[in-house]
Design a protein around this motif. Sequence first.
Motif, mmCIF file in Angstrom:
data_model
loop_
_atom_site.group_PDB
_atom_site.id
_atom_site.type_symbol
_atom_site.label_atom_id
_atom_site.label_comp_id
_atom_site.label_asym_id
_atom_site.label_seq_id
_atom_site.Cartn_x
_atom_site.Cartn_y
_atom_site.Cartn_z
ATOM 1 N N SER A 292 3.891 -2.172 -0.104
ATOM 2 C CA SER A 292 2.482 -2.158 -0.517
ATOM 3 C C SER A 292 2.272 -1.240 -1.714
ATOM 4 C CB SER A 292 1.591 -1.704 0.648
ATOM 5 O OG SER A 292 1.510 -2.706 1.633
ATOM 6 N N GLN B 163 0.196 -8.599 1.024
ATOM 7 C CA GLN B 163 0.804 -7.781 -0.021
ATOM 8 C C GLN B 163 2.318 -7.657 0.112
ATOM 9 O OE1 GLN B 163 -1.350 -4.076 -0.069
ATOM 10 N NE2 GLN B 163 -3.288 -5.060 -0.590
ATOM 11 N N TYR C 197 -4.793 -7.799 2.598
ATOM 12 C CA TYR C 197 -3.834 -6.705 2.806
ATOM 13 C C TYR C 197 -2.544 -7.210 3.444
ATOM 14 C CZ TYR C 197 -1.713 -2.382 4.442
ATOM 15 O OH TYR C 197 -0.824 -1.366 4.676
ATOM 16 N N ASN D 242 -0.414 4.591 0.481
ATOM 17 C CA ASN D 242 0.773 3.928 1.028
ATOM 18 C C ASN D 242 2.007 4.821 0.952
ATOM 19 O OD1 ASN D 242 0.259 1.039 1.931
ATOM 20 N ND2 ASN D 242 -0.791 1.042 -0.042
#
Length: 258
Positions: free
Chosen positions: A184, A148, A145, A100
């Motif tokens: 993230s 998040q 995901y 990330n």
Amino acid sequence: MKLRYMMGAVAAALVLAGCGEDEIELVKNYTLPDFKSMSIGTAIEGSKRCKNITWSKADRGGLKSVTMVCDIDVEAINAEREKATKKRLEEYSKDAINSNMDSTMEFYRGKAYDRNSLLQLANKLCKLNDTKFQETIKAKGKIEYKDQKELIDCDKSLEDEILKDQDPKKDKTYLSGVLDFLKSAVYYSQLTPEQLKASYGASNKKAPSSATIELNFVANNDKSVDLAPGFKIMSDGKEEPAGKNDTSKDALAVFYAR
């Protein structure tokens, strides 16, 4: 005559008992062709997976069978599994932070912060919302995901810092990308070990309090030994179905792992 008869009977009993013991010892001392590293007994009795092991013999349709039952040390196995799971999740978390941050830096066009200082700034100005986290876990059983960044609350000043020393007209087009990936990265930075487990639904799996594994061997007349195809695993008193491709050879292999 009576004394001679009694002595003969005792001798016969000892011979029979010795033969029975020999079958178990034969299996224990035997080294299977597919498991040449050590004998069956050395592998099983030297394994840390059993807190108690019982060997017994039976005659099944003319075949001399020896059964081994291992009372699995569930507490030790669970601790070992917990340690392995924690390590695996921690490694995944580190990889996720790096991935990330790689994406964050592709969007970040400023010069005020480098990779590490930008992540430090984000961790200072952003916090994981535990209430939202628990509500999402309750609703979905895990964290996806897309959830998040929604679980991270950031101070408005983070946007100003990202745009510092830049032309907003040019760089605001990159702002949403920076914030998404940065959030993230913060998410994985701030998760506790328990939250990390819960995010994958790992904490919902109840470990058994007791378990046993049963393996059967055939002691042949030529002193060779075969591993019988069937095996049994019991968990909390109930038989567990074996995996579609699991065999008794797979079950035995567990005891050879060191």
